[in-house]
Design an enzyme around this catalytic site. Structure first.
Site, PDB file in Angstrom:
ATOM      1  N   HIS A 270       0.911  65.117   9.881  1.00  0.00           N
ATOM      2  CA  HIS A 270      -0.175  65.143   8.886  1.00  0.00           C
ATOM      3  C   HIS A 270      -1.413  64.537   9.565  1.00  0.00           C
ATOM      4  CE1 HIS A 270      -2.183  65.196   5.121  1.00  0.00           C
ATOM      5  NE2 HIS A 270      -1.625  64.169   4.514  1.00  0.00           N
ATOM      6  N   HIS A 309      -0.400  75.278  10.243  1.00  0.00           N
ATOM      7  CA  HIS A 309      -0.704  74.614   8.980  1.00  0.00           C
ATOM      8  C   HIS A 309       0.196  75.193   7.904  1.00  0.00           C
ATOM      9  CE1 HIS A 309      -2.993  73.009   5.602  1.00  0.00           C
ATOM     10  NE2 HIS A 309      -3.500  72.162   6.472  1.00  0.00           N
ATOM     11  N   ASP A 365      -7.680  69.206  12.937  1.00  0.00           N
ATOM     12  CA  ASP A 365      -7.437  68.130  13.885  1.00  0.00           C
ATOM     13  C   ASP A 365      -7.587  68.549  15.334  1.00  0.00           C
ATOM     14  OD1 ASP A 365      -6.921  66.159  12.021  1.00  0.00           O
ATOM     15  OD2 ASP A 365      -4.885  66.903  11.704  1.00  0.00           O
TER      16      ASP A 365
HETATM   17  N1  ACO Z   1       3.407  74.435  17.968  1.00  0.00           N
HETATM   18  C1  ACO Z   1       4.421  75.293  18.274  1.00  0.00           C
HETATM   19  N2  ACO Z   1       5.165  75.934  17.342  1.00  0.00           N
HETATM   20  C2  ACO Z   1       4.867  75.686  16.051  1.00  0.00           C
HETATM   21  C3  ACO Z   1       3.834  74.815  15.672  1.00  0.00           C
HETATM   22  C4  ACO Z   1       3.096  74.190  16.680  1.00  0.00           C
HETATM   23  N3  ACO Z   1       2.109  73.351  16.377  1.00  0.00           N
HETATM   24  N4  ACO Z   1       3.771  74.746  14.321  1.00  0.00           N
HETATM   25  C5  ACO Z   1       4.730  75.563  13.862  1.00  0.00           C
HETATM   26  N5  ACO Z   1       5.390  76.125  14.906  1.00  0.00           N
HETATM   27  C6  ACO Z   1       6.472  77.100  14.821  1.00  0.00           C
HETATM   28  C7  ACO Z   1       7.769  76.415  14.410  1.00  0.00           C
HETATM   29  O1  ACO Z   1       8.511  76.021  15.545  1.00  0.00           O
HETATM   30  C8  ACO Z   1       8.451  77.537  13.647  1.00  0.00           C
HETATM   31  O2  ACO Z   1       8.966  78.452  14.583  1.00  0.00           O
HETATM   32  P1  ACO Z   1      10.370  79.228  14.268  1.00  0.00           P
HETATM   33  O3  ACO Z   1      10.075  80.065  13.060  1.00  0.00           O
HETATM   34  O4  ACO Z   1      10.659  79.979  15.520  1.00  0.00           O
HETATM   35  O5  ACO Z   1      11.370  78.142  13.982  1.00  0.00           O
HETATM   36  C9  ACO Z   1       7.314  78.233  12.920  1.00  0.00           C
HETATM   37  O6  ACO Z   1       6.150  77.989  13.742  1.00  0.00           O
HETATM   38  C10 ACO Z   1       7.056  77.686  11.507  1.00  0.00           C
HETATM   39  O7  ACO Z   1       6.858  76.283  11.604  1.00  0.00           O
HETATM   40  P2  ACO Z   1       7.233  75.240  10.485  1.00  0.00           P
HETATM   41  O8  ACO Z   1       7.355  73.886  11.125  1.00  0.00           O
HETATM   42  O9  ACO Z   1       8.388  75.725   9.669  1.00  0.00           O
HETATM   43  O10 ACO Z   1       5.946  75.322   9.558  1.00  0.00           O
HETATM   44  P3  ACO Z   1       5.467  74.250   8.539  1.00  0.00           P
HETATM   45  O11 ACO Z   1       4.621  74.938   7.539  1.00  0.00           O
HETATM   46  O12 ACO Z   1       6.606  73.451   8.033  1.00  0.00           O
HETATM   47  O13 ACO Z   1       4.608  73.269   9.465  1.00  0.00           O
HETATM   48  C11 ACO Z   1       2.955  71.920  10.365  1.00  0.00           C
HETATM   49  C12 ACO Z   1       3.271  73.027   9.360  1.00  0.00           C
HETATM   50  C13 ACO Z   1       3.806  70.672  10.083  1.00  0.00           C
HETATM   51  C14 ACO Z   1       1.489  71.541  10.225  1.00  0.00           C
HETATM   52  C15 ACO Z   1       3.261  72.453  11.801  1.00  0.00           C
HETATM   53  O14 ACO Z   1       2.516  73.620  12.068  1.00  0.00           O
HETATM   54  C16 ACO Z   1       2.981  71.387  12.861  1.00  0.00           C
HETATM   55  O15 ACO Z   1       3.810  70.521  13.102  1.00  0.00           O
HETATM   56  N6  ACO Z   1       1.773  71.444  13.528  1.00  0.00           N
HETATM   57  C17 ACO Z   1       1.416  70.456  14.485  1.00  0.00           C
HETATM   58  C18 ACO Z   1       0.989  69.178  13.805  1.00  0.00           C
HETATM   59  C19 ACO Z   1      -0.378  69.292  13.178  1.00  0.00           C
HETATM   60  O16 ACO Z   1      -1.331  69.784  13.785  1.00  0.00           O
HETATM   61  N7  ACO Z   1      -0.484  68.767  11.943  1.00  0.00           N
HETATM   62  C20 ACO Z   1      -1.757  68.741  11.230  1.00  0.00           C
HETATM   63  C21 ACO Z   1      -1.700  69.599  10.019  1.00  0.00           C
HETATM   64  S1  ACO Z   1      -3.279  69.624   9.285  1.00  0.00           S
HETATM   65  C22 ACO Z   1      -3.390  68.147   8.507  1.00  0.00           C
HETATM   66  O17 ACO Z   1      -2.479  67.573   8.028  1.00  0.00           O
HETATM   67  C23 ACO Z   1      -4.717  67.567   8.463  1.00  0.00           C
END
Ligand code: ACO
Length: 430
Positions: A270, A309, A365
């Site tokens: 987050h 996201h 971010d």
């Molecule tokens: N890098 C690589 N792969 C990713 C990323 C990433 N940043 N984010 C998602 N994926 C992949 C996952 O591995 C998954 O792949 P799969 O289907 O092969 O298993 C798929 O994309 C879906 O990802 P989830 O984690 O299920 O998606 P979710 O909606 O739960 O996650 C989140 C959203 C937590 C923001 C995620 O994208 C992440 O961890 N991003 C990096 C952290 C980040 O930038 N957070 C800031 C969010 S904005 C904020 O809060 C201000």
């Protein structure tokens, strides 16, 4: 046809019975599923939705997001217009009150916030008690929570005047706590608020004032800080706002709830992501190492911080504004070399099937940390600044909730543990 337009017909294949449930604003009520039973003493059907991926918990008028096309609006106003023409305190007023203030309302609001930026001296001693290398977010979580002990009337949720005072205090004192946490972490005496400065300008003053009689912020950096705060001010039912609402649903005071929301923001999935982006870019080190990092992300060995996201399945509109802002900041500070790594990372990722398929785009971010770094803000302070910006959003949702009818937040579970078993004395366990 029209008769059934706003209902959903469900056939329970376990019993063959059919139910009709209303559809309102594109949603069915989970409680309407409770009538679906296999026998009289059956509890009724539950909906199972880990991480609330498809569950609306509230009806809210604060912020609108369309994640498929990249729209973000506070109270109906597009984020691009607010970032261009408004100020953080005006946006805070808008979020909390629902409409933009007139000139008199804005003056009073700014006056009230500006005159509550000081914190009780005892709170300073509280801050002094932290270890010298304590993370500023840890200090912020604790000191925001501690505010409730200084304002016991914060529990009087029905008193409009008391409520207003807590709103003003929370917004006003957050940057003071944030900056004091930083000053403590580097062993420098605290710089007190300066009421002549803007909200953002005063924050920079509390971060950096040393021996000069009056700190004068650079207007470009002051404006950049203000825009960053605007961009972070609200984002509907995100993890920290949901925490704020959940804690407040027990009628806890808003400082305790904001401490919980701050804690939720701390995590790298987050608000902690901006800090994590910088660490990641530092680790990648140079533009030629970017393809390797992309491969690691695809192999599941690296989560590309600042990418992806829960709601946006296209470019985060805030990320676009931040990217433009970065260039204005660099005119003053000089270019931060990490921007080249970030741009290359974005370029390659947006052309790669892995990221396209999963709709992974840069979020706010991804670039905000680079600006903050260019302004001179240490990495450990990034999330603290995010928390300062998000405070009006938390308050707007808290205020919206307690101004209407609400119940204690308490989800159900699907129990998957052992069925009843009898206690075995220690000497008989194998
Ligand atoms: N890098 C690589 N792969 C990713 C990323 C990433 N940043 N984010 C998602 N994926 C992949 C996952 O591995 C998954 O792949 P799969 O289907 O092969 O298993 C798929 O994309 C879906 O990802 P989830 O984690 O299920 O998606 P979710 O909606 O739960 O996650 C989140 C959203 C937590 C923001 C995620 O994208 C992440 O961890 N991003 C990096 C952290 C980040 O930038 N957070 C800031 C969010 S904005 C904020 O809060 C201000």
């Amino acid at each position: 046809m029209t008769e059934n337009q706003d209902t959903l017909t469900i056939t329970d294949n376990r019993t063959g019975r059919t139910y009709e449930v209303p559809v309102t604003d594109g949603a069915v009520r989970a409680m309407d599923l409770r009538q679906i039973k296999t026998h009289e003493s059956d509890f009724g059907l539950l909906s199972y939705d880990p991480a609330f991926k498809n569950t609306a918990n509230v009806r809210s008028r604060v912020t609108y997001i369309d994640g498929d096309v990249g729209i973000l609006r506070y109270r109906g106003y597009p984020i691009e217009q607010l970032a261009e023409s408004s100020s953080f305190l005006e946006v805070a007023y808008l979020l909390i009150n629902g409409d933009l203030p007139d000139a008199g309302q804005l003056d009073q609001w700014v006056y009230d916030i500006t005159h509550h930026t000081f914190i009780h001296e005892n709170l300073k001693q509280f801050m002094d008690g932290f270890h010298h290398d304590a993370h500023p977010m840890g200090m912020l979580v604790s000191t925001v929570g501690a505010l409730s002990t200084f304002y016991p009337e914060a529990k009087d949720l029905d008193e409009a005047e008391a409520r207003y005072m807590q709103i003003v205090r929370l917004i006003a004192k957050m940057p003071t706590l944030a900056a004091f946490a930083y000053r403590h972490s580097i062993g420098m005496r605290y710089a007190y608020p300066d009421n002549d400065l803007s909200f953002a300008g005063n924050f920079l003053n509390m971060m950096w004032k040393t021996t000069e009689l009056k700190y004068e912020p650079d207007p470009v950096l002051e404006r950049a800080m203000d825009v960053l705060l605007i961009l972070h001010a609200d984002h509907e039912q995100n993890c920290s706002t949901t925490t704020m609402r959940a804690i407040s649903s027990s009628d806890a005071d808003p400082y305790s709830a904001a401490a919980g929301a701050t804690a939720a923001l701390y995590g790298p999935k987050h608000g902690g992501a901006n800090e994590a982006v910088l660490r990641m870019l530092d680790r990648i080190g140079s533009v030629d190492k970017v393809p390797e990092a992309i491969q690691d992300a695809k192999d599941g060995e690296l989560r590309l911080m600042g990418f992806g996201h829960r709601v946006y399945k296209t470019y985060d509109p805030r990320a676009k504004i931040v990217q433009q802002l970065a260039h204005e900041v660099f005119e003053v500070t000089g270019k931060n070399p990490l921007i080249d790594i970030a741009v290359e990372l974005e370029r390659i990722a947006l052309e790669d099937e892995y990221f396209i398929e999963r709709k992974l785009y840069p979020n706010v971010d991804f670039y905000s940390g680079i600006i903050l770094k260019a302004i001179g803000i240490p990495t450990s302070m990034f999330t603290v600044i995010f928390a300062t910006g998000r405070t009006p959003g938390w308050i707007a949702h808290w205020n919206e909730m307690i101004s209407g009818a609400y119940k204690l937040g308490r989800p159900r579970q699907l129990y998957t543990g052992a069925t009843k078993r009898d206690f075995v004395p220690l000497n008989q366990r194998t």
